[in-house]
Design an enzyme around this catalytic site. Sequence first.
Site, PDB file in Angstrom:
ATOM      1  N   THR A 162       0.871  -1.179   0.000  1.00  0.00           N
ATOM      2  CA  THR A 162       0.000   0.000   0.000  1.00  0.00           C
ATOM      3  C   THR A 162       0.902   1.221   0.000  1.00  0.00           C
ATOM      4  OG1 THR A 162      -1.641  -1.185   1.294  1.00  0.00           O
ATOM      5  CG2 THR A 162      -1.840   1.209   1.222  1.00  0.00           C
ATOM      6  N   LYS A 205      -7.862   1.428  -3.159  1.00  0.00           N
ATOM      7  CA  LYS A 205      -7.523   0.998  -1.787  1.00  0.00           C
ATOM      8  C   LYS A 205      -7.712   2.151  -0.787  1.00  0.00           C
ATOM      9  CE  LYS A 205      -5.131  -1.084   1.612  1.00  0.00           C
ATOM     10  NZ  LYS A 205      -5.358  -2.348   2.254  1.00  0.00           N
TER      11      LYS A 205
HETATM   12  P1  NAD Z   1       6.210  -5.710   7.228  1.00  0.00           P
HETATM   13  O1  NAD Z   1       6.894  -4.539   7.836  1.00  0.00           O
HETATM   14  O2  NAD Z   1       5.925  -6.909   8.063  1.00  0.00           O
HETATM   15  O3  NAD Z   1       7.039  -6.205   5.932  1.00  0.00           O
HETATM   16  C1  NAD Z   1       7.748  -5.364   5.081  1.00  0.00           C
HETATM   17  C2  NAD Z   1       9.056  -6.064   4.742  1.00  0.00           C
HETATM   18  O4  NAD Z   1       9.766  -5.264   3.794  1.00  0.00           O
HETATM   19  C3  NAD Z   1       9.966  -6.243   5.955  1.00  0.00           C
HETATM   20  O5  NAD Z   1      10.270  -7.616   6.152  1.00  0.00           O
HETATM   21  C4  NAD Z   1      11.218  -5.433   5.591  1.00  0.00           C
HETATM   22  O6  NAD Z   1      12.422  -6.023   6.062  1.00  0.00           O
HETATM   23  C5  NAD Z   1      11.136  -5.434   4.080  1.00  0.00           C
HETATM   24  N1  NAD Z   1      11.916  -4.351   3.500  1.00  0.00           N
HETATM   25  C6  NAD Z   1      12.046  -3.069   3.947  1.00  0.00           C
HETATM   26  N2  NAD Z   1      12.883  -2.399   3.141  1.00  0.00           N
HETATM   27  C7  NAD Z   1      13.286  -3.270   2.184  1.00  0.00           C
HETATM   28  C8  NAD Z   1      14.151  -3.154   1.069  1.00  0.00           C
HETATM   29  N3  NAD Z   1      14.759  -2.014   0.768  1.00  0.00           N
HETATM   30  N4  NAD Z   1      14.325  -4.249   0.292  1.00  0.00           N
HETATM   31  C9  NAD Z   1      13.695  -5.402   0.558  1.00  0.00           C
HETATM   32  N5  NAD Z   1      12.852  -5.577   1.608  1.00  0.00           N
HETATM   33  C10 NAD Z   1      12.665  -4.514   2.401  1.00  0.00           C
HETATM   34  O7  NAD Z   1       4.863  -5.119   6.598  1.00  0.00           O
HETATM   35  P2  NAD Z   1       3.564  -5.949   6.143  1.00  0.00           P
HETATM   36  O8  NAD Z   1       2.576  -5.985   7.246  1.00  0.00           O
HETATM   37  O9  NAD Z   1       4.017  -7.213   5.480  1.00  0.00           O
HETATM   38  O10 NAD Z   1       2.964  -4.932   5.061  1.00  0.00           O
HETATM   39  C11 NAD Z   1       3.518  -4.824   3.763  1.00  0.00           C
HETATM   40  C12 NAD Z   1       2.625  -3.902   2.940  1.00  0.00           C
HETATM   41  O11 NAD Z   1       1.303  -4.431   2.896  1.00  0.00           O
HETATM   42  C13 NAD Z   1       2.492  -2.483   3.516  1.00  0.00           C
HETATM   43  O12 NAD Z   1       2.506  -1.579   2.447  1.00  0.00           O
HETATM   44  C14 NAD Z   1       1.149  -2.510   4.227  1.00  0.00           C
HETATM   45  O13 NAD Z   1       0.542  -1.236   4.291  1.00  0.00           O
HETATM   46  C15 NAD Z   1       0.365  -3.448   3.330  1.00  0.00           C
HETATM   47  N6  NAD Z   1      -0.754  -4.137   4.005  1.00  0.00           N
HETATM   48  C16 NAD Z   1      -0.555  -4.747   5.217  1.00  0.00           C
HETATM   49  C17 NAD Z   1      -1.627  -5.380   5.831  1.00  0.00           C
HETATM   50  C18 NAD Z   1      -1.449  -6.060   7.166  1.00  0.00           C
HETATM   51  O14 NAD Z   1      -2.475  -6.429   7.787  1.00  0.00           O
HETATM   52  N7  NAD Z   1      -0.236  -6.272   7.639  1.00  0.00           N
HETATM   53  C19 NAD Z   1      -2.883  -5.390   5.224  1.00  0.00           C
HETATM   54  C20 NAD Z   1      -3.038  -4.797   3.971  1.00  0.00           C
HETATM   55  C21 NAD Z   1      -1.948  -4.168   3.377  1.00  0.00           C
END
Ligand code: NAD
Length: 295
Positions: A87, A162
């Site tokens: 997102t 979204k």
């Molecule tokens: P998260 O923080 O658990 O995962 C993000 C991952 O990205 C981390 O493991 C981090 O190490 C990695 N990362 C950061 N910088 C990086 C880079 N430069 N190169 C490679 N990897 C890198 O977050 P999440 O909960 O998995 O959410 C991910 C996305 O999904 C977000 O944009 C969030 O808004 C969206 N989202 C999350 C949910 C939820 O319930 N968690 C629901 C809908 C949407």
Amino acid sequence: MRIGFVGLGNMGAPMARNLAAAGHAVAGFDPVAPAPDGVAMAASAPGAAAGAEVVITMLPDGDILRAVACEVLPAMGPGAVLLDCSTVDVEAARSVAEAALAAGIAAVDAPVSGGVGGAQAGSLTFMVGGSEAAFARVLPLLDVMGARAVHCGEAGAGQAAKICNNMILGITMLGTCEAFALADRLGLSRAALFDVVSTSSGQSWSMTTYCPAPGVGPSSPADNGYRPGFAAELMLKDLRLSQQAAEATGSLTPMGARAAALYAAFVEEEGGRGRDFSAVLPWLSAQERGGTGKS
Ligand code: NAD
């Protein structure tokens, strides 16, 4: 299909695992997270992207997406597709799509709804922006990771859908919580309010499917001590993205602005971080009118 998967956090790890379990060859990269089952880890994002037909990103925000896109696009072959499921702001989605196009690579923005549970179960909903042809290319993968994919239009349209959806969600959740807090003080039982509203004109998903009152309606995070679910800070992120988009387009969204301000107070000053976004109900219930001034 050969897939590169960058960003293996709470959402990305189960999505990548499901793709591997469906028989796809998945190469992953994350600077911190461990390898999900079935995923071969690469030493870098370009390493995961090299030779992939589709590179999927699932990252925290638009700035990180832009940086990762700069790294992976040169490693991708012409005809490959960059599928971003994070997102992010509409502007980031559109600029990444432009950079991809300039490199002969199709880009698709496909943010999700359904949370970690949906990612694990492979039942996410994808809101998709990009060309018809690129959508068709990634649809078999979306079908593995989710239950529904709606093609919303050109690049950025998925992110637009979204943030509009989640602006409605934030507003209806706050309204539903306010109604329960008011009902308590009017001596109206929460069960009676649920029975009326869930079949009346005040009904919404926040009431009928995700009721913020414990012990009322179907099972929800309220019945689990308000453990997320959908964390309040993620709702705040999405409300801020919708306000950013409203500013950029000159749109008047006074309810969205108020919702963003309330979630900011809840998350940043009132202990809401790490709690489900429906935990606004006990927060509001505990306050008196004219008390903190924040509500
Ligand atoms: P998260 O923080 O658990 O995962 C993000 C991952 O990205 C981390 O493991 C981090 O190490 C990695 N990362 C950061 N910088 C990086 C880079 N430069 N190169 C490679 N990897 C890198 O977050 P999440 O909960 O998995 O959410 C991910 C996305 O999904 C977000 O944009 C969030 O808004 C969206 N989202 C999350 C949910 C939820 O319930 N968690 C629901 C809908 C949407």
